[in-house]
Scaffold this motif. Structure first.
Motif, PDB file in Angstrom:
ATOM      1  N   SER A 137       3.912   0.896  11.282  1.00 18.61           N
ATOM      2  CA  SER A 137       3.350   2.177  10.862  1.00 18.61           C
ATOM      3  C   SER A 137       2.286   2.010   9.792  1.00 18.61           C
ATOM      4  O   SER A 137       1.520   2.930   9.521  1.00 18.61           O
ATOM      5  N   VAL A 138       2.235   0.819   9.169  1.00 23.01           N
ATOM      6  CA  VAL A 138       1.246   0.545   8.118  1.00 23.01           C
ATOM      7  C   VAL A 138       0.068  -0.236   8.676  1.00 23.01           C
ATOM      8  O   VAL A 138      -1.099   0.124   8.467  1.00 23.01           O
ATOM      9  N   HIS A 139       0.343  -1.319   9.420  1.00 19.38           N
ATOM     10  CA  HIS A 139      -0.768  -2.190   9.824  1.00 19.38           C
ATOM     11  C   HIS A 139      -1.681  -1.539  10.845  1.00 19.38           C
ATOM     12  O   HIS A 139      -2.814  -1.976  11.041  1.00 19.38           O
ATOM     13  N   GLN A 140      -1.232  -0.453  11.511  1.00 23.71           N
ATOM     14  CA  GLN A 140      -2.140   0.206  12.443  1.00 23.71           C
ATOM     15  C   GLN A 140      -3.066   1.202  11.767  1.00 23.71           C
ATOM     16  O   GLN A 140      -3.970   1.743  12.382  1.00 23.71           O
ATOM     17  N   CYS A 141      -2.866   1.479  10.470  1.00 18.25           N
ATOM     18  CA  CYS A 141      -3.731   2.403   9.735  1.00 18.25           C
ATOM     19  C   CYS A 141      -5.099   1.767   9.491  1.00 18.25           C
ATOM     20  O   CYS A 141      -5.230   0.548   9.417  1.00 18.25           O
ATOM     21  N   GLY A 142      -6.095   2.603   9.337  1.00 15.60           N
ATOM     22  CA  GLY A 142      -7.439   2.101   9.093  1.00 15.60           C
ATOM     23  C   GLY A 142      -7.620   1.516   7.710  1.00 15.60           C
ATOM     24  O   GLY A 142      -8.441   0.632   7.500  1.00 15.60           O
ATOM     25  N   VAL A 143      -6.864   2.029   6.731  1.00 12.66           N
ATOM     26  CA  VAL A 143      -6.939   1.554   5.352  1.00 12.66           C
ATOM     27  C   VAL A 143      -5.559   1.058   4.933  1.00 12.66           C
ATOM     28  O   VAL A 143      -4.561   1.754   5.117  1.00 12.66           O
ATOM     29  N   ILE A 144      -5.512  -0.147   4.378  1.00 11.05           N
ATOM     30  CA  ILE A 144      -4.257  -0.708   3.872  1.00 11.05           C
ATOM     31  C   ILE A 144      -4.394  -0.936   2.378  1.00 11.05           C
ATOM     32  O   ILE A 144      -5.294  -1.666   1.935  1.00 11.05           O
ATOM     33  N   VAL A 145      -3.513  -0.302   1.602  1.00  8.50           N
ATOM     34  CA  VAL A 145      -3.524  -0.422   0.145  1.00  8.50           C
ATOM     35  C   VAL A 145      -2.375  -1.337  -0.265  1.00  8.50           C
ATOM     36  O   VAL A 145      -1.220  -1.118   0.134  1.00  8.50           O
TER      37      VAL A 145
END
Length: 212
Positions: A137-145
């Protein structure tokens, strides 16, 4: 068919009785495949393609009609209709919809990962002063903080990519400490993003490349 010129996968076609001009049952249908050599068109409905053999019928183009998708307001904004999660959709499809329960804007990628696009599609990884492999659910996002206090350089491992399935990510490293988050795949080149810095990285068969 006697010829396939002008037809393409994704087009909708309408078959009509050559005598009465009335549409044949089950039309229109979406073209799923075209065999140019044999002039055979595979068509289907609701992602269930079937081979159809017809003789002496007229083939006409048919404009696609969007139903329960949304509306375009006077200001040019697209308002999505509330929908349930797309159950039973094909494995190779991607979906974007407005959640009818939470009103969140959600997306499902072709590999079946579903996430919310609220907050601009941003995922957060708490490094915890250790190497991390983000959740789907995180690594598919466009921005990773990335967050946390680092005492050494830490690895952020993203899913492997090929040249066909290459992708890009914004990495926003908000960690503290005099170290870096190293963005990597399981193999190939890596990119170090210093704490407090941002970088746009590209992942393909070579590994990870910093673009900006």
């Amino acid at each position: 068919m006697n010829q396939t010129a002008g037809l393409a996968v994704g087009h909708y076609i309408l078959l009509k009785d050559p005598i009465t001009g009335n549409p044949l049952a089950g039309n229109p249908r979406k073209i799923e495949n075209i065999d140019v050599a044999t002039r055979t068109v595979t068509w289907g409905t609701a992602y269930a393609p079937v081979n159809v053999t017809m003789n002496a019928v007229k083939v006409l183009f048919h404009n696609a009609a969007f139903e329960t998708f949304g509306r375009v307001d006077s200001g040019g904004y697209l308002t999505l209709a509330d929908q349930a999660a797309p159950e039973g959709s094909p494995a190779n499809a991607a979906w974007l919809w407005s959640d009818g329960t939470s009103r969140a804007l959600r997306v499902r990628t072709k590999d079946g990962i579903t996430s919310s696009l609220n907050n601009g599609g941003t995922g957060t990884v708490a490094m915890g002063d250790t190497d991390r492999t983000p959740a789907a659910s995180v690594h598919q996002c466009g921005v990773i903080v990335t967050t946390g206090t680092l005492t050494s350089h830490r690895l952020l491992t993203l899913p492997p990519a090929t040249d066909t399935d290459a992708y890009g990510k914004w990495i926003d490293n908000t960690c503290t400490g005099a170290f870096s988050v190293v963005v990597r795949q399981s193999t190939g080149a890596t990119v170090s993003v210093p704490n407090g810095a941002k970088a746009y990285v590209w992942l393909d068969s070579r590994g990870v490349t910093k673009l900006m």
